[in-house]
Design a protein around this motif. Structure first.
Motif, PDB file in Angstrom:
ATOM      1  N   TRP C  38       1.601  -2.200  -4.658  1.00 62.79           N
ATOM      2  CA  TRP C  38       1.020  -3.104  -5.372  1.00 62.79           C
ATOM      3  C   TRP C  38       2.324  -3.821  -5.882  1.00 62.79           C
ATOM      4  O   TRP C  38       3.255  -3.298  -6.545  1.00 62.79           O
ATOM      5  N   SER C  40       3.300  -6.758  -8.907  1.00 62.47           N
ATOM      6  CA  SER C  40       2.671  -7.322 -10.038  1.00 62.47           C
ATOM      7  C   SER C  40       3.934  -8.006 -10.735  1.00 62.47           C
ATOM      8  O   SER C  40       5.085  -7.522 -10.376  1.00 62.47           O
ATOM      9  N   GLY C  41       3.563  -8.835 -11.799  1.00 62.32           N
ATOM     10  CA  GLY C  41       4.655  -9.583 -12.573  1.00 62.32           C
ATOM     11  C   GLY C  41       5.498 -10.175 -11.523  1.00 62.32           C
ATOM     12  O   GLY C  41       5.084 -10.932 -10.279  1.00 62.32           O
ATOM     13  N   CYS C  77      -0.622  -9.161  -7.315  1.00 61.72           N
ATOM     14  CA  CYS C  77      -1.515  -9.213  -8.460  1.00 61.72           C
ATOM     15  C   CYS C  77      -1.646 -10.824  -8.660  1.00 61.72           C
ATOM     16  O   CYS C  77      -0.798 -11.703  -8.486  1.00 61.72           O
ATOM     17  N   ALA C  79      -3.359 -13.071 -10.500  1.00 63.83           N
ATOM     18  CA  ALA C  79      -2.777 -13.740 -11.563  1.00 63.83           C
ATOM     19  C   ALA C  79      -1.421 -14.002 -11.696  1.00 63.83           C
ATOM     20  O   ALA C  79      -0.946 -15.215 -12.335  1.00 63.83           O
ATOM     21  N   CYS C  80      -0.720 -13.035 -11.524  1.00 61.57           N
ATOM     22  CA  CYS C  80       0.611 -12.833 -11.675  1.00 61.57           C
ATOM     23  C   CYS C  80       1.271 -14.089 -10.745  1.00 61.57           C
ATOM     24  O   CYS C  80       2.198 -14.523 -11.158  1.00 61.57           O
ATOM     25  N   GLU C  82      -0.455 -16.521  -9.304  1.00 60.20           N
ATOM     26  CA  GLU C  82      -0.955 -17.916  -9.576  1.00 60.20           C
ATOM     27  C   GLU C  82      -0.103 -18.525 -10.655  1.00 60.20           C
ATOM     28  O   GLU C  82       0.473 -19.645 -10.806  1.00 60.20           O
ATOM     29  N   PHE C  98      -5.414  -9.679  -4.943  1.00 64.80           N
ATOM     30  CA  PHE C  98      -6.517  -9.314  -5.638  1.00 64.80           C
ATOM     31  C   PHE C  98      -6.235  -9.325  -7.189  1.00 64.80           C
ATOM     32  O   PHE C  98      -4.994  -9.447  -7.655  1.00 64.80           O
ATOM     33  N   SER C  99      -7.004  -8.965  -7.975  1.00 61.80           N
ATOM     34  CA  SER C  99      -6.903  -8.870  -9.512  1.00 61.80           C
ATOM     35  C   SER C  99      -6.440  -7.284  -9.872  1.00 61.80           C
ATOM     36  O   SER C  99      -6.319  -6.468  -8.898  1.00 61.80           O
ATOM     37  N   MET C 100      -5.941  -7.170 -10.990  1.00 71.53           N
ATOM     38  CA  MET C 100      -5.255  -5.805 -11.375  1.00 71.53           C
ATOM     39  C   MET C 100      -6.146  -4.599 -11.011  1.00 71.53           C
ATOM     40  O   MET C 100      -5.463  -3.683 -10.991  1.00 71.53           O
ATOM     41  N   ASP C 101      -7.467  -4.624 -10.897  1.00 71.49           N
ATOM     42  CA  ASP C 101      -8.471  -3.622 -10.701  1.00 71.49           C
ATOM     43  C   ASP C 101      -8.072  -3.038  -9.212  1.00 71.49           C
ATOM     44  O   ASP C 101      -8.240  -1.750  -9.280  1.00 71.49           O
ATOM     45  N   TRP C 102      -7.414  -3.729  -8.385  1.00 79.27           N
ATOM     46  CA  TRP C 102      -7.154  -3.238  -7.268  1.00 79.27           C
ATOM     47  C   TRP C 102      -6.260  -2.020  -7.253  1.00 79.27           C
ATOM     48  O   TRP C 102      -6.254  -1.110  -6.409  1.00 79.27           O
ATOM     49  N   TYR C 103      -5.367  -2.200  -8.096  1.00 74.83           N
ATOM     50  CA  TYR C 103      -4.224  -1.407  -8.411  1.00 74.83           C
ATOM     51  C   TYR C 103      -4.684   0.021  -8.612  1.00 74.83           C
ATOM     52  O   TYR C 103      -4.598   1.214  -8.377  1.00 74.83           O
ATOM     53  N   LEU C 104      -5.756  -0.149  -9.709  1.00 76.17           N
ATOM     54  CA  LEU C 104      -6.291   1.262 -10.183  1.00 76.17           C
ATOM     55  C   LEU C 104      -7.348   1.948  -9.140  1.00 76.17           C
ATOM     56  O   LEU C 104      -7.533   3.139  -8.816  1.00 76.17           O
ATOM     57  N   GLY C 105      -7.872   0.838  -8.384  1.00 75.13           N
ATOM     58  CA  GLY C 105      -8.714   1.531  -7.136  1.00 75.13           C
ATOM     59  C   GLY C 105      -8.046   2.202  -6.047  1.00 75.13           C
ATOM     60  O   GLY C 105      -8.367   3.185  -5.540  1.00 75.13           O
TER      61      GLY C 105
ATOM     62  N   TYR D  57       0.887 -15.315 -19.718  1.00 73.03           N
ATOM     63  CA  TYR D  57       2.181 -15.353 -19.007  1.00 73.03           C
ATOM     64  C   TYR D  57       2.851 -16.777 -19.587  1.00 73.03           C
ATOM     65  O   TYR D  57       2.253 -17.688 -19.893  1.00 73.03           O
TER      66      TYR D  57
ATOM     67  N   GLU E  18       7.558  -8.730 -19.287  1.00 72.55           N
ATOM     68  CA  GLU E  18       6.140  -8.802 -19.841  1.00 72.55           C
ATOM     69  C   GLU E  18       5.517  -7.441 -19.344  1.00 72.55           C
ATOM     70  O   GLU E  18       4.390  -7.264 -19.371  1.00 72.55           O
ATOM     71  N   VAL E  33     -13.099  -1.790 -12.121  1.00 71.65           N
ATOM     72  CA  VAL E  33     -12.431  -1.351 -10.560  1.00 71.65           C
ATOM     73  C   VAL E  33     -13.622  -0.436 -10.083  1.00 71.65           C
ATOM     74  O   VAL E  33     -13.492  -0.533  -8.647  1.00 71.65           O
ATOM     75  N   TYR E  36     -14.095  -1.239  -6.034  1.00 71.70           N
ATOM     76  CA  TYR E  36     -13.390  -0.682  -5.120  1.00 71.70           C
ATOM     77  C   TYR E  36     -13.987   0.774  -4.945  1.00 71.70           C
ATOM     78  O   TYR E  36     -13.417   1.657  -3.908  1.00 71.70           O
TER      79      TYR E  36
END
Lengths: 137, 99, 119, 119, 137, 99
Positions: C38, C40-41, C77, C79-80, C82, C98-105, D57, E18, E33, E36
């Motif tokens: 994943w 991000s940032g 991520c 949003a990061c 875009e 995907f959005s951040m929930d993907w990482y948690l999934g 951001y 950030e 989440v 998923y």
């Protein structure tokens, strides 16, 4: 004819950030700056490694082999080939138990005439005084 | 917990390592963290070597900085590869911390 | 064999944080583990296509493509990305967004996780 | 009135280093100074078009466009940009791209210089 | 039904990077989440501020006014609204001479029921033990 | 030389400030550097305030962190704006250092 002098001071170890390497590539760019200047005007760049920054100068860096990246060592050599003044702080080397035999000192194998100059910090202070602008990395 | 921590800086900006109290602690020195394994200041080894922990240093990151196993100042620090890191993570520890 | 989820939030193309994440992914794949990466940032920097390889900068497009061919699962991520002007149409083929929930999934059924933050 | 050359090598969109450089540029322009802003390394991130503004951001495209309209001179390091997959065709209008010598050329006749490195 | 617990540990002050804010936005993403996961499976995220990280919790942050950026304070409140456990290390607050009146403690004005929990470091250790994975920022 | 330095971190990773010896030294605390002006640890002010220097702290960066002029622990630190930084750079100092 006017000369502007820039002092590049590298105070951190490298690779984690690309800034330390960018210090050298920017200083080396003084070789081609004349396209932006009038005839006879020039920009001279001195580079000094101080503090943890001297760790960038340890020789035999296998960065290309391990990360497919040019080593900072190769950039120091390129800087010498371009006749930049490159200073390494003597007291900091000693603090780390390093000597001239541990660090990159010349660029003989690529035809460079200049040597790295291991000097007391006072000489680096003097260099900083002489510069028009300072860039810390 | 069995915690393996990654130290990637030479000058640390956090004191978290002082406070973690896992039942088993591993410290992997990587990136500029490798200098803790190789570099003395005024003759003194890095205080980062003072924890009760199993110590490892990443070969690739030593070499990229002009260093080798011979420069490691303390026998307790074992030189390892990325493959070894994977095995340590899966076989010896259950959690990780990149500090 | 297990599943390793790596998150790399670190910033610098030219730093070795992203290189570290990619090399560790390679080593884990080699040993038969499943690996999710994943980013991000600023880690999302490795998600865009057509990065020009120079030896002065970490160039991770090629190793990433090779590892994705071997099964590495790379997600950036959204949003990061875009926020940085990286859009769907210049995303490297094979990299998901995907959005951040993907990482948690991904973490949900990971046997091990390495989160590279630290800045 | 003088000329200020700012170089921002810092990395993080979402960090305030680039914000700092942009705000200082604004303040100097306001006082009638000429300002050159050089972005290198990850600082080149502000050179690409179509960055989506989110409040989570740093979003510098709009302030940058406003300042360029007021005379701010922004140049991105071409190699640093290319290495990241930022090309001429998605460069923000008004931002120039040159090699590193441009920064030194700008420094040549600068009255003051602020180089933001530090990582 | 299975639950995976993730511990987000924020150990540095924010805004320069950030990452500290991304810690909160990622923890908050636990709310969505389930797309998923199988039915009844879940991911729970606890957040702890330790060391210099507690400085992220000082209230009345005017980040939006000065930098057009959401403040970390607003993200802490959003975390509370989403019923995350948010811990702040008591000893570290005390070290900085800060008390509960200096930091964001609740999200009442946006309808949050949870409060920030100022706890001794030992409780944060206990939380870390209970988690399946740890993420340090 | 007259040198104005910018300190943007709370935990410093360089000791350069100890070694710079300009005839006139200014220290501008910005970003996370503002905590040096406002934050005591165990009752002690930051040792960064111990230099012989003119001290400034950036208002915008104080406020963004929930701090104000009232939180500044030492009268010698003057709260300034970006505009003031420009004037300091042009009128009081000739060189800059972002540490």
């Amino acid at each position: 004819m006017a000369t502007t002098k820039l002092g590049f001071i590298v105070q951190r170890p490298g690779l984690k950030s690309e800034n330390q390497k960018l210090a050298l590539t920017h200083a080396i760019a003084s070789q081609s700056v004349e396209i932006y200047l009038d005839d006879d005007d020039e920009v001279l760049c001195d580079v000094a490694f101080i503090g943890d920054g001297v760790l960038n100068c340890i020789k035999d860096q296998k960065t290309l082999e391990n990360y497919d990246l040019n080593s900072t060592e190769s950039h120091v050599k390129m800087g010498l080939l371009c006749d930049l003044n490159i200073f390494v702080c003597k007291e900091d080397l000693e603090k780390f138990g390093l000597s001239e035999s541990d660090i990159v000192m010349d660029a003989n194998e690529i035809g460079g005439d200049m040597d790295v100059r291991v000097v007391p910090y006072d000489e680096i202070t003097k260099m900083m005084e002489e510069m028009n602008h300072l860039l810390f990395f | 917990m069995k915690l393996v921590t990654f130290v990637s800086d030479y000058k640390m900006t956090v004191d978290t390592l002082d406070r973690l109290k896992p039942e088993k602690l591993g410290i992997i020195l990587c990136q500029n963290g490798v200098f803790h394994a190789t570099t003395k200041e005024n003759g003194n080894s890095s205080s980062l070597l003072n924890y009760t922990a199993d110590y490892y240093v990443l070969k690739e990151d030593l070499e990229s900085r002009g260093l080798t196993a011979e420069n490691v100042v303390d026998d307790k620090v074992k030189v390892i590869t990325f493959g070894d890191i994977v095995d340590l993570m899966f076989n010896e520890y259950d959690k990780t911390a990149w500090l | 064999m297990g599943k390793l989820t790596i998150g790399c939030f670190a910033s610098l193309v030219g730093s070795t944080n992203l290189d570290f994440a990619v090399k560790l992914s390679a080593a884990a794949l080699e040993k038969g583990h499943k690996v999710d990466l994943w980013v991000s940032g600023n880690g999302t920097m490795i998600s865009i296509e057509d990065q020009r390889p120079f030896k002065d900068y970490s160039s991770l497009q090629k190793p990433l493509e090779e590892l994705m061919a071997k099964g590495l699962n790379v997600t950036a991520c959204e949003a990061c990305a875009e926020a940085r002007g990286y859009h769907e149409n210049n995303t490297l083929e094979g990299v998901k967004r995907f959005s951040m929930d993907w990482y948690l999934g991904s973490a949900f059924d990971a046997d091990r996780m390495l989160h590279i933050g630290g800045e």
